[in-house]
Design an enzyme around this catalytic site. Sequence first.
Site, PDB file in Angstrom:
ATOM      1  CB  SER A 113      -1.197   7.428   7.116  1.00  0.00           C
ATOM      2  OG  SER A 113      -1.417   7.932   8.406  1.00  0.00           O
TER       3      SER A 113
ATOM      4  CE1 TYR B 200       3.189   3.724   8.926  1.00  0.00           C
ATOM      5  CE2 TYR B 200       2.232   5.758   9.764  1.00  0.00           C
ATOM      6  CZ  TYR B 200       2.099   4.564   9.086  1.00  0.00           C
ATOM      7  OH  TYR B 200       0.874   4.211   8.551  1.00  0.00           O
TER       8      TYR B 200
ATOM      9  CE  LYS C 108       1.908   3.853   5.371  1.00  0.00           C
ATOM     10  NZ  LYS C 108       1.610   2.659   4.595  1.00  0.00           N
TER      11      LYS C 108
END
Length: 348
Positions: free
Chosen positions: A133, A157, A161
């Site tokens: 992302s 989050y 990643k």
Amino acid sequence: MNSTSTSNRPAILVTGGAGFIGSHVCVELINSGYLPVVVDNLCNSKEESLKRVTQIAGVEPVFYQADINDKDAMRKVFAAHSFEAVMHFAGLKAVGESSQLPMKYYRYNVAGTLSLTEVMEEFKVWKLIFSSSATVYGDPVSVPIDETFVTSATNPYGRSKLIVEEILRDIANAPNNQWNISLLRYFNPVGAHESGLIGEDPAGIPNNLLPYVAQVAIGKLQQLAVFGNDYNTVDGTGVRDYIHVVDLALGHVAALQSLDKSGVGCRAYNLGTGSGYSVLQMVSAFEAASGRKVPYKISPRRPGDIASCYADADLAKSELGWEAKFGLERMMQDAWRWQEKNPNGYDS
Ligand code: NAD
Ligand code: WQD
């Protein structure tokens, strides 16, 4: 090749393939001659999405309802197919929730990926495409953002990643390994397949701008809260690089096909359009595409948001031979078609 036969199609494992992006990737994999084999625990999706994929593409993805953390279930899937590669979408993606439930996010996103790579190694499947992302760029020093920018995380989050990217880089850099990995850093995926059969179906109140705007336009939500109009941008509202989900899906097929040429290693690519639009520009574009009003009010900034984020997408163009082809108008038309045809998502 018979376009509907499955036996001679190279099999690609698609974890999280029933979800928003994964379902669109399944369509494009089938269109390009592959057989998607989906593993999904349906924690944020419905099996109906895969039935719709079959309706669009004319080939049924193989489906296993399983959790990627369940190694025994995953071994059975690997034993039943000879995978050419794995596309790994399975994971949790709600930024706000990740601060409330960090352990869950690390279990699903980090431990889940590690379990997957361990089973891949057991079965000698070395090609992996990972859903990363643009969040890994944190608050970038400037825009557009290219792949050499420093990475950082501002929430669990994003950190999940970043940790997975680093794990995968270490795996690919270990001596005598055969791993061939692409980290695809998505900017802001929006839109839906032009058929209106598959699209984004968020559970509860949407967190992201486009599904929220679409639900205001259809009358399910009253008005949009625009999070801040005092950013240093064209009109003070946040600017993002919105990319059509079908373009994103085609980027995965391009990445898959380039894995063959690129050899052992781990490479990161931005998947974005290179253009940024503000929240208010998005609202106007959606109103134009839908013919509906989208009432909004200016609200305080959302904690953790940044002013501007858009990609330098040149590397994907030069190395993968891919670039986004759909513009904003098309993204909005397709998002509206999906919303209008499926006011309650896959439950309609
Ligand atoms: P999604 O929630 O629609 O799809 C994820 C799918 O994974 C769902 O079908 C869910 O049921 C499944 N899943 C989750 N945990 C699982 C597990 N442990 N085992 C098996 N299946 C599991 O989300 P999406 O928007 O399609 O995103 C796909 C991937 O892309 C995610 O990894 C996400 O972090 C990443 N990503 C998404 C965006 C975005 O804005 N949509 C942006 C950048 C990156
Ligand atoms: C876009 C713009 C908001 C909702 C997130 C994740 C990122 C990636 C994509 C997974 C911002 C504004 C939004 C609303 C608003 N996901 N907004 N009112 O924050 O760029 O990215 O999704 O990897 O990691 O952080 O996307 O759609 O939430 O917001 O004004 O109700 O819309 O402030 O400027 P974001 P978004």
